[in-house]
Scaffold this active site. Sequence first.
Site, mmCIF file in Angstrom:
data_model
loop_
_atom_site.group_PDB
_atom_site.id
_atom_site.type_symbol
_atom_site.label_atom_id
_atom_site.label_comp_id
_atom_site.label_asym_id
_atom_site.label_seq_id
_atom_site.Cartn_x
_atom_site.Cartn_y
_atom_site.Cartn_z
ATOM 1 N N SER A 42 -41.615 22.754 18.172
ATOM 2 C CA SER A 42 -43.031 23.081 18.004
ATOM 3 C C SER A 42 -43.343 24.200 18.985
ATOM 4 O O SER A 42 -42.624 24.405 19.968
ATOM 5 C CB SER A 42 -43.926 21.857 18.240
ATOM 6 O OG SER A 42 -43.631 21.237 19.483
ATOM 7 N N HIS A 73 -48.610 14.450 38.016
ATOM 8 C CA HIS A 73 -49.821 15.283 38.015
ATOM 9 C C HIS A 73 -50.296 15.456 39.454
ATOM 10 O O HIS A 73 -50.299 14.503 40.240
ATOM 11 C CB HIS A 73 -50.914 14.607 37.178
ATOM 12 C CG HIS A 73 -52.089 15.480 36.908
ATOM 13 N ND1 HIS A 73 -53.049 15.753 37.870
ATOM 14 C CD2 HIS A 73 -52.477 16.158 35.795
ATOM 15 C CE1 HIS A 73 -53.974 16.552 37.361
ATOM 16 N NE2 HIS A 73 -53.643 16.820 36.103
ATOM 17 N N TYR A 89 -46.327 14.460 32.712
ATOM 18 C CA TYR A 89 -46.019 15.258 33.902
ATOM 19 C C TYR A 89 -44.736 14.750 34.562
ATOM 20 O O TYR A 89 -44.778 13.801 35.346
ATOM 21 C CB TYR A 89 -47.194 15.199 34.887
ATOM 22 C CG TYR A 89 -48.462 15.766 34.299
ATOM 23 C CD1 TYR A 89 -48.803 17.103 34.493
ATOM 24 C CD2 TYR A 89 -49.290 14.977 33.496
ATOM 25 C CE1 TYR A 89 -49.951 17.631 33.927
ATOM 26 C CE2 TYR A 89 -50.437 15.512 32.913
ATOM 27 C CZ TYR A 89 -50.755 16.832 33.133
ATOM 28 O OH TYR A 89 -51.891 17.362 32.559
ATOM 29 N N TYR A 107 -57.093 25.384 24.453
ATOM 30 C CA TYR A 107 -58.550 25.307 24.547
ATOM 31 C C TYR A 107 -58.914 25.642 25.975
ATOM 32 O O TYR A 107 -58.469 24.966 26.910
ATOM 33 C CB TYR A 107 -58.956 23.875 24.197
ATOM 34 C CG TYR A 107 -60.415 23.609 23.914
ATOM 35 C CD1 TYR A 107 -60.967 23.919 22.675
ATOM 36 C CD2 TYR A 107 -61.220 22.984 24.853
ATOM 37 C CE1 TYR A 107 -62.283 23.617 22.382
ATOM 38 C CE2 TYR A 107 -62.548 22.680 24.577
ATOM 39 C CZ TYR A 107 -63.071 22.998 23.334
ATOM 40 O OH TYR A 107 -64.381 22.699 23.047
ATOM 41 N N PHE A 154 -49.262 28.853 37.083
ATOM 42 C CA PHE A 154 -49.279 27.727 36.157
ATOM 43 C C PHE A 154 -48.770 26.456 36.846
ATOM 44 O O PHE A 154 -49.321 25.371 36.664
ATOM 45 C CB PHE A 154 -48.390 28.018 34.945
ATOM 46 C CG PHE A 154 -48.879 29.137 34.065
ATOM 47 C CD1 PHE A 154 -50.207 29.511 34.031
ATOM 48 C CD2 PHE A 154 -47.980 29.830 33.255
ATOM 49 C CE1 PHE A 154 -50.658 30.539 33.210
ATOM 50 C CE2 PHE A 154 -48.412 30.856 32.430
ATOM 51 C CZ PHE A 154 -49.749 31.217 32.409
#
Length: 309
Positions: free
Chosen positions: A26, A162, A158, A60, A229
């Site tokens: 994907s 996280h 994660y 988004y 990032f």
Amino acid sequence: MSSLAPASGQRNRPLFADVAGDIAVSFEFFPPKTEKMEQTLWESVKTLEPLGPRFVSVTYGAGGSTRERTHATVERIARETSLQAAAHLTCVEASRAEIDEVARSYWAAGIRHVVALRGDPPEPGTPFKPHPDGYANAVALVKGLKAIAPFEISVAAYPECHPESRNKAADLDNLWRKIDAGADRAITQFFFSPECFFRFRDQAAAMGIDAEIVPGILPVSNVAQTRKFAGQCGATIPTWMDRLFEGLDNLPAARQLVAATVAAELCGQLYAGGVRHFHFYTLNRAELSYAICHLLGLRPRADRQEQAA
């Protein structure tokens, strides 16, 4: 036996000697800001379409800043290609009613897959604060989406924890609650060590998480951008990566070759360890992701090429 064993057992064989093209992939894109960026995005979509990905997702922006552009991009992909488009939705700076309205509009447009995320605060470095009338977190968002329609839902995972989680156990518990709320799969944030993914997958399984966990792959061609990032998602940038890209600022073709080599090696090691599903963070460029898929044995079908033409 640990999941790390299959990968280590392949050390004396060429990395891609045994690939059979038996993978599913994907791809993730972000909504373009300009006409030129839109052209680049669309060229990438059409290049990757013949590979037959399971889905392609569109991000988004923080605080819903790309809501209209995300919606337009998702709808165009659904309308003009053979691809299944998945829309990202977040909880940031939006009421429950606003988010529900967006979700219903996606369903009405034929979009059946949502990537449900808590989302990052609009101002980097500030703590996340739920909207007073909004969804508190991704768990609540998943539940809310499932109450609206039977969406297919992917959530984030994660491998290195996280950055806002208390510890690894709390982070895994949060993933379990997202799956328990109705999520169909988890897609990991990027990482650069196969052992990192295998260890995380084993820990998740030990907690009773039986949903699919798909490794997220970021082909790196800009270390500074990747470091930004990484700071947002808790990923570690190994020191050797800085050395590999040193001196290549003005040599874009060389950077591309190095980036493809690094990401392809990671994917090859994951494949050797039994991974067959991969999610690529494309940054709206097709070349690196396409090359890696090719190395893993994935080839376009004739009918897909005709559809993309």
